[in-house]
Design an enzyme around this catalytic site. Structure first.
Site, PDB file in Angstrom:
ATOM      1  N   GLY A  18       1.088  -1.335   0.096  1.00 41.31           N
ATOM      2  CA  GLY A  18       0.045  -0.136  -0.034  1.00 41.31           C
ATOM      3  C   GLY A  18       0.945   1.275   0.075  1.00 41.31           C
ATOM      4  N   ARG A  28      13.321  10.304  -2.771  1.00 41.43           N
ATOM      5  CA  ARG A  28      14.203  11.499  -3.080  1.00 41.43           C
ATOM      6  C   ARG A  28      15.287  11.483  -2.106  1.00 41.43           C
ATOM      7  NH1 ARG A  28      14.072  16.273  -0.121  1.00 41.43           N
ATOM      8  NH2 ARG A  28      14.796  18.345  -1.458  1.00 41.43           N
ATOM      9  N   ALA A  29      15.501  10.969  -0.968  1.00 38.87           N
ATOM     10  CA  ALA A  29      16.387  10.874   0.062  1.00 38.87           C
ATOM     11  C   ALA A  29      17.410   9.766  -0.457  1.00 38.87           C
ATOM     12  CB  ALA A  29      15.996  10.959   1.398  1.00 38.87           C
ATOM     13  N   ARG A  32      19.145  10.989  -3.471  1.00 39.51           N
ATOM     14  CA  ARG A  32      20.086  12.261  -3.541  1.00 39.51           C
ATOM     15  C   ARG A  32      21.274  11.943  -2.548  1.00 39.51           C
ATOM     16  NH1 ARG A  32      16.710  17.745  -4.410  1.00 39.51           N
ATOM     17  NH2 ARG A  32      16.015  17.349  -6.478  1.00 39.51           N
ATOM     18  N   ARG A  79       1.238  -4.933  -5.593  1.00 40.05           N
ATOM     19  CA  ARG A  79       1.307  -6.426  -4.823  1.00 40.05           C
ATOM     20  C   ARG A  79       1.644  -7.257  -5.964  1.00 40.05           C
ATOM     21  NH1 ARG A  79      -0.318  -4.453   0.305  1.00 40.05           N
ATOM     22  NH2 ARG A  79      -2.063  -3.279   0.291  1.00 40.05           N
ATOM     23  N   ASP A 110       5.636  -4.820   6.317  1.00 42.06           N
ATOM     24  CA  ASP A 110       6.574  -6.032   6.554  1.00 42.06           C
ATOM     25  C   ASP A 110       6.203  -7.265   5.470  1.00 42.06           C
ATOM     26  OD1 ASP A 110       3.914  -6.857   7.519  1.00 42.06           O
ATOM     27  OD2 ASP A 110       4.429  -7.320   9.454  1.00 42.06           O
ATOM     28  N   THR A 132       4.347   2.430   5.513  1.00 43.28           N
ATOM     29  CA  THR A 132       2.900   1.936   5.795  1.00 43.28           C
ATOM     30  C   THR A 132       2.260   2.856   6.715  1.00 43.28           C
ATOM     31  OG1 THR A 132       1.303   0.151   6.742  1.00 43.28           O
ATOM     32  CG2 THR A 132       3.846   0.320   7.421  1.00 43.28           C
ATOM     33  N   ASP A 134       0.110   1.881   8.618  1.00 43.04           N
ATOM     34  CA  ASP A 134      -0.505   0.979   9.564  1.00 43.04           C
ATOM     35  C   ASP A 134       0.323   1.003  11.004  1.00 43.04           C
ATOM     36  OD1 ASP A 134      -2.624   0.475   7.833  1.00 43.04           O
ATOM     37  OD2 ASP A 134      -1.556  -1.474   7.145  1.00 43.04           O
ATOM     38  N   ASP A 136       2.379  -0.741  11.961  1.00 38.97           N
ATOM     39  CA  ASP A 136       2.538  -2.333  12.446  1.00 38.97           C
ATOM     40  C   ASP A 136       3.413  -2.959  12.225  1.00 38.97           C
ATOM     41  OD1 ASP A 136       2.020  -2.427   9.710  1.00 38.97           O
ATOM     42  OD2 ASP A 136       0.296  -4.074   9.798  1.00 38.97           O
ATOM     43  N   ARG A 161     -18.004  14.216  13.670  1.00 39.88           N
ATOM     44  CA  ARG A 161     -18.568  14.692  15.128  1.00 39.88           C
ATOM     45  C   ARG A 161     -19.375  15.801  14.856  1.00 39.88           C
ATOM     46  NH1 ARG A 161     -15.886  13.415  20.075  1.00 39.88           N
ATOM     47  NH2 ARG A 161     -16.899  14.569  21.540  1.00 39.88           N
ATOM     48  N   ARG A 169     -26.811  11.997  17.148  1.00 36.66           N
ATOM     49  CA  ARG A 169     -26.613  10.435  16.612  1.00 36.66           C
ATOM     50  C   ARG A 169     -25.300   9.864  17.097  1.00 36.66           C
ATOM     51  NH1 ARG A 169     -27.478  11.820  10.454  1.00 36.66           N
ATOM     52  NH2 ARG A 169     -29.448  11.718  10.131  1.00 36.66           N
ATOM     53  N   ARG A 178      -5.444  -2.596   8.523  1.00 32.93           N
ATOM     54  CA  ARG A 178      -5.508  -3.920   8.407  1.00 32.93           C
ATOM     55  C   ARG A 178      -5.790  -4.594   9.583  1.00 32.93           C
ATOM     56  NH1 ARG A 178      -3.270  -6.199   3.968  1.00 32.93           N
ATOM     57  NH2 ARG A 178      -1.980  -4.408   3.624  1.00 32.93           N
ATOM     58  N   GLU A 230     -10.387  -1.235  11.157  1.00 36.04           N
ATOM     59  CA  GLU A 230     -11.091  -1.991   9.912  1.00 36.04           C
ATOM     60  C   GLU A 230     -10.840  -3.612  10.349  1.00 36.04           C
ATOM     61  OE1 GLU A 230      -9.099  -1.899   6.243  1.00 36.04           O
ATOM     62  OE2 GLU A 230      -7.273  -2.103   6.853  1.00 36.04           O
ATOM     63  N   ARG A 260      -4.886   7.066   2.872  1.00 35.01           N
ATOM     64  CA  ARG A 260      -3.762   7.042   2.419  1.00 35.01           C
ATOM     65  C   ARG A 260      -3.113   7.847   1.431  1.00 35.01           C
ATOM     66  NH1 ARG A 260      -3.926   0.635   1.086  1.00 35.01           N
ATOM     67  NH2 ARG A 260      -3.451   1.518  -1.187  1.00 35.01           N
TER      68      ARG A 260
HETATM   69  O1  F6P Z   1      -1.330  -1.631   4.589  1.00 41.94           O
HETATM   70  C1  F6P Z   1      -2.101  -0.161   4.343  1.00 41.94           C
HETATM   71  C2  F6P Z   1      -3.602  -0.387   3.926  1.00 41.94           C
HETATM   72  O2  F6P Z   1      -4.179   0.590   3.746  1.00 41.94           O
HETATM   73  C3  F6P Z   1      -4.316  -1.357   5.245  1.00 41.94           C
HETATM   74  O3  F6P Z   1      -4.873  -0.270   6.391  1.00 41.94           O
HETATM   75  C4  F6P Z   1      -5.216  -1.766   4.334  1.00 41.94           C
HETATM   76  O4  F6P Z   1      -5.847  -2.888   5.159  1.00 41.94           O
HETATM   77  C5  F6P Z   1      -4.800  -2.224   3.043  1.00 41.94           C
HETATM   78  O5  F6P Z   1      -3.421  -1.438   2.964  1.00 41.94           O
HETATM   79  C6  F6P Z   1      -5.724  -1.991   1.901  1.00 41.94           C
HETATM   80  O6  F6P Z   1      -4.796  -2.837   0.961  1.00 41.94           O
HETATM   81  P1  F6P Z   1      -5.255  -2.512  -0.674  1.00 41.94           P
HETATM   82  O7  F6P Z   1      -5.382  -1.486  -1.046  1.00 41.94           O
HETATM   83  O8  F6P Z   1      -4.407  -3.593  -1.306  1.00 41.94           O
HETATM   84  O9  F6P Z   1      -7.026  -2.900  -0.645  1.00 41.94           O
END
Ligand code: F6P
Length: 327
Positions: A18, A28-29, A32, A79, A110, A132, A134, A136, A161, A169, A178, A230, A260
């Site tokens: 992603g 860039r870094a 260069r 991917r 990862d 990423t 995430d 993670d 909000r 509501r 992820r 999610e 993203r």
């Molecule tokens: O890893 C980044 C991420 O945006 C996650 O938060 C999400 O689950 C996943 O990629 C979505 O992946 P894709 O763009 O392949 O659907």
């Protein structure tokens, strides 16, 4: 520490998985700093998929200009199923050998690191940069894109909000991540959510959430904000069940891909720049098969194998604070 057998003269750089805001600052870094170090730099388009398709071109300092402020990745990303196979990785190593690319910098999560590790087994030197939204990746407290993503999501939640409060509501907002809850935890604390659901902690006890909404209404609160990762899923159906059980109008919003994109924050631009330069310097010293991380205020690096074996958990104290402040 693994050392290249001969001096590294040409490096490749790719983004994989992603996309994340700040990836361009890292590209860039890398470019260069490597050029300053006397190395040649090849940009590999579309991640490992583009590598297998030989979508590779030389990068100059000029080529990466006007990119630090842009979201997404100028190298594109993908991917790749083929690269997951041993045959795919052997083919990729062959292509890199053919083009005289001694080592590559992989910017991704990862999953991308696992690909890089596979490539290192085929004799290609690798350095990973944590790209990423995430957060993670176990060996680092910072990942490229997280800061921008949480700020984007936080601004969106603030807007939700406003309308949730006007209509009295319950709003259930699903953020990305992820299987990880870092984005949800940060956005939940930052936007003053009454409830934050994290995949690492949630026990699927919906009745507890319903009781919490009923209690807060009794205390005079007229709206309720629930932020969920999610990884929990079922946002829309759970919103319907909450409405049925509490009598409070409930709406689910899935923030999705807006998290993203966008121009990276200052932190993402600066940290990604330092990490990119760090990667170029490691390779200049002949140090390979490392991943760059940020821990306790310092940029550092780890063996890629060891980094992939590390575990990361949501900090207990953050959860304790989030819970205490929400009530
Ligand atoms: O890893 C980044 C991420 O945006 C996650 O938060 C999400 O689950 C996943 O990629 C979505 O992946 P894709 O763009 O392949 O659907």
């Amino acid at each position: 520490m693994a050392q290249a057998v001969k001096p590294i003269e040409t490096i490749g750089v790719l983004t994989s998985g992603g996309d994340a805001p700040g990836m361009n600052a890292a590209i860039r870094a890398v470019t260069r700093k490597a050029l300053k170090n006397g190395m040649k730099v090849m940009g590999i388009d579309k991640g490992y998929q583009g590598l297998l398709a030989k979508e590779i071109r030389e990068l100059t300092a000029k080529e990466v200009s006007d990119s630090i402020q842009r979201g997404g990745t100028i190298l594109k990303t993908a991917r790749s199923e083929e690269f997951r196979t041993e045959a795919g990785r052997k083919k990729a190593a062959g292509i890199l050998g053919e083009l005289g690319i001694d080592a590559i910098v992989v910017i991704g999560g990862d999953g991308s690191y696992r690909g890089a590790l596979g490539l290192s087994h085929e004799g290609i030197g690798v350095v990973g940069l944590p790209g990423t939204i995430d957060l993670d990746i176990a060996c680092t407290e910072y990942t490229i894109g997280f800061d921008t993503a949480v700020n984007t999501a936080m601004e969106a939640i603030d807007k939700i909000r406003d309308t949730s409060s006007s209509h009295e509501r319950c709003s259930r907002v699903e953020v990305m991540g992820r299987a990880a809850g870092y984005i949800a935890l940060w956005c939940g604390i930052a936007s003053g959510a009454e409830e934050i659901l994290l995949p690492e902690r949630y026990d699927y006890n919906e009745q507890e959430i319903i009781n919490h909404i009923i209690e807060t209404r009794k205390l005079g609160k007229t709206h309720f904000l629930l932020v969920n990762a999610e990884g929990i899923g079922h946002s829309v159906s759970m919103a319907r069940r909450i409405e049925a059980a509490t009598g409070m109008e409930t709406r689910a919003t899935i923030l999705g891909y807006m998290q993203r994109g966008g121009s990276p924050t200052c932190k993402d631009r600066v940290y990604a720049s330092i990490m990119g330069a760090y990667a170029a310097d490691l390779l200049h010293k002949g140090i390979i098969n490392r991943v760059v991380g940020y821990q306790k205020g310092e940029f550092t690096d780890f063996d890629i194998d060891e980094a992939l074996a590390m575990q990361k958990t949501i900090p207990d104290y953050y959860v304790e604070v989030a819970t205490a402040l929400a009530r």
